[in-house]
Scaffold this motif. Structure first.
Motif, short mmCIF file in Angstrom:
data_model
loop_
_atom_site.label_atom_id
_atom_site.label_comp_id
_atom_site.label_asym_id
_atom_site.label_seq_id
_atom_site.Cartn_x
_atom_site.Cartn_y
_atom_site.Cartn_z
N GLY A 104 44.10 52.37 33.73
CA GLY A 104 42.93 52.74 34.52
C GLY A 104 43.14 52.45 35.99
N SER A 105 42.06 52.29 36.72
CA SER A 105 42.16 52.03 38.15
C SER A 105 42.77 50.66 38.41
CB SER A 105 40.76 52.07 38.78
OG SER A 105 40.81 51.53 40.08
N ILE A 106 43.67 50.62 39.43
CA ILE A 106 44.25 49.32 39.75
C ILE A 106 43.76 48.79 41.09
CG2 ILE A 106 46.30 49.57 38.31
CD1 ILE A 106 47.85 50.27 40.90
N GLY A 107 42.69 49.42 41.63
CA GLY A 107 42.16 48.86 42.86
C GLY A 107 41.26 49.86 43.58
N GLN A 108 40.97 49.60 44.87
CA GLN A 108 40.06 50.43 45.64
C GLN A 108 40.82 51.45 46.47
OE1 GLN A 108 40.06 46.92 45.84
NE2 GLN A 108 38.67 46.85 44.11
N PRO A 118 47.76 40.99 44.49
CA PRO A 118 48.78 40.28 43.71
C PRO A 118 48.14 39.72 42.44
CG PRO A 118 48.78 39.51 45.98
CD PRO A 118 47.58 40.39 45.81
N GLY A 119 48.90 39.73 41.38
CA GLY A 119 48.41 39.17 40.12
C GLY A 119 47.67 40.18 39.27
N LYS A 120 47.60 41.44 39.74
CA LYS A 120 46.93 42.49 38.96
C LYS A 120 47.64 42.64 37.63
CE LYS A 120 44.46 45.92 37.90
NZ LYS A 120 43.56 45.24 36.99
N LYS A 121 46.85 42.68 36.55
CA LYS A 121 47.45 42.81 35.23
C LYS A 121 48.00 44.21 35.02
CE LYS A 121 44.52 39.35 33.10
NZ LYS A 121 43.26 39.17 32.37
#
Lengths: 207, 119
Positions: free
Chosen positions: A145-149, A158-161
């Protein structure tokens, strides 16, 4: 007394407790271990004992440094060495044996080992993401899915799963109970599961 | 592997259990603890299957309760809460797992008795 021992995980089975309930146990062949080095406050800045699992290692496979380290104290080559912290006045000497009889039934222990490697895994298996639906023309099945804005912050935090390598890392399971100690076979029966595959090295520390 | 196998064998040493096969009718005497009292409860039914794994062996017993409701229990063969097992009747069956018994009702749910004419 050293508060730990090295061993090999053999596998799992089950036993019955006094009330007739099934207890799942992991069988660990622990020791015999030998103290290979004692670290002191004066020499090393902290107190610890290094122990080795008595198991042959071909001299060819050892580095010169390993050979020299053990030769100093006339100890046969060993495959696994590990340090455990001790208190200053414990009276532990190089060459002392560490056996399973230093453990008691019902004692709490911490078990450290390398977990089973799972390879490169997606977010559903690795991080427990929910995923999308599989049917009704879904185009969103197992994607993260979305990984940010968008333009702000225009980067991924940093640290995004995310997908990646899973398993094969150091894992400690705390407060496992010892169910049985079989001295003549150097076996420890520990309640519950322990990280790692069969035959892998485990370090047991008193909790 | 060998170590665990010998350990498991040792765990079941000296524990007497009858020679029980799928299709047999058995009477299982279960120890039930109520408060601080212990009593024996009997569960009688047909053995649907046995999963043989040394000390982890379990067997599945099916009985038809009053009202025609089937009740199945999976019991560990070497559990200390099993007082004893009696084999009442030997059944003649051609399968190791008798799951088809679940669909049979009344007269169809019978199993022929095993006869040994040589004896």
């Amino acid at each position: 007394m050293i508060k730990g021992i090295l061993g090999k995980k053999l596998g799992m089975t089950q036993v019955y407790d006094d009330s007739g309930r099934v207890v799942p146990v992991t069988v660990i062949e622990a020791g015999p271990c030998v103290v290979t080095q004692v670290k002191t406050l004066e020499n090393d800045g902290y107190t610890a004992a290094q122990i080795g699992l008595v198991e042959k290692k071909a001299p060819k496979k050892q580095s010169k440094a390993e050979q020299g380290h053990l030769k100093k104290n006339n100890i046969a080559p060993m495959r696994h060495l590990k340090e455990f912290r001790i208190d200053a006045g414990d009276g532990i000497n190089v060459g002392d044996q560490v056996l399973v009889n230093s453990f008691e039934v019902d004692e709490k222990i911490h078990v450290t080992a390398t977990s089973q490697g799972k390879g490169f895994q997606g977010v559903i298996k690795r991080h427990g993401f929910g995923g999308g639906r599989m049917t009704h023309g879904s185009h969103f099945k197992r994607a993260p899915g979305s990984i940010g804005q968008c333009a702000t912050p225009s980067r991924v935090f940093p640290g995004k799963k995310m997908p990646g390598h899973m398993g094969a890392r150091k894992v400690t399971v705390k407060n496992l109970k010892i169910v049985q100690v079989i001295e003549d076979q150097n076996l420890l029966l520990v309640k519950g599961a322990v990280p790692g595959s069969k035959g892998s090295l485990v370090a047991i520390r008193k909790g | 592997m060998k170590v665990i196998e010998s350990l498991e064998k040792k765990l079941i040493e000296g524990k007497e259990r009858p020679d029980m096969r799928p299709g047999d009718t058995v009477k299982v005497h279960l120890k039930i603890i109520e408060g601080n009292k212990e009593r024996i409860q009997i569960f009688q039914g047909i053995v649907l299957g046995i999963s043989r794994k040394l000390n982890r062996t379990t067997f599945r017993v099916r009985k038809v309760s009053t009202g025609g409701y089937g009740v199945e229990r999976i019991l560990p063969l070497y559990s200390p809460s099993i007082d004893k097992i009696e084999v009442i009747r030997r059944g003649r069956v051609r399968r190791a797992k008798l799951y088809y018994m679940r669909e049979k009702i009344g007269k169809a749910a019978r199993i022929k008795e095993k006869r040994n004419f040589n004896k």
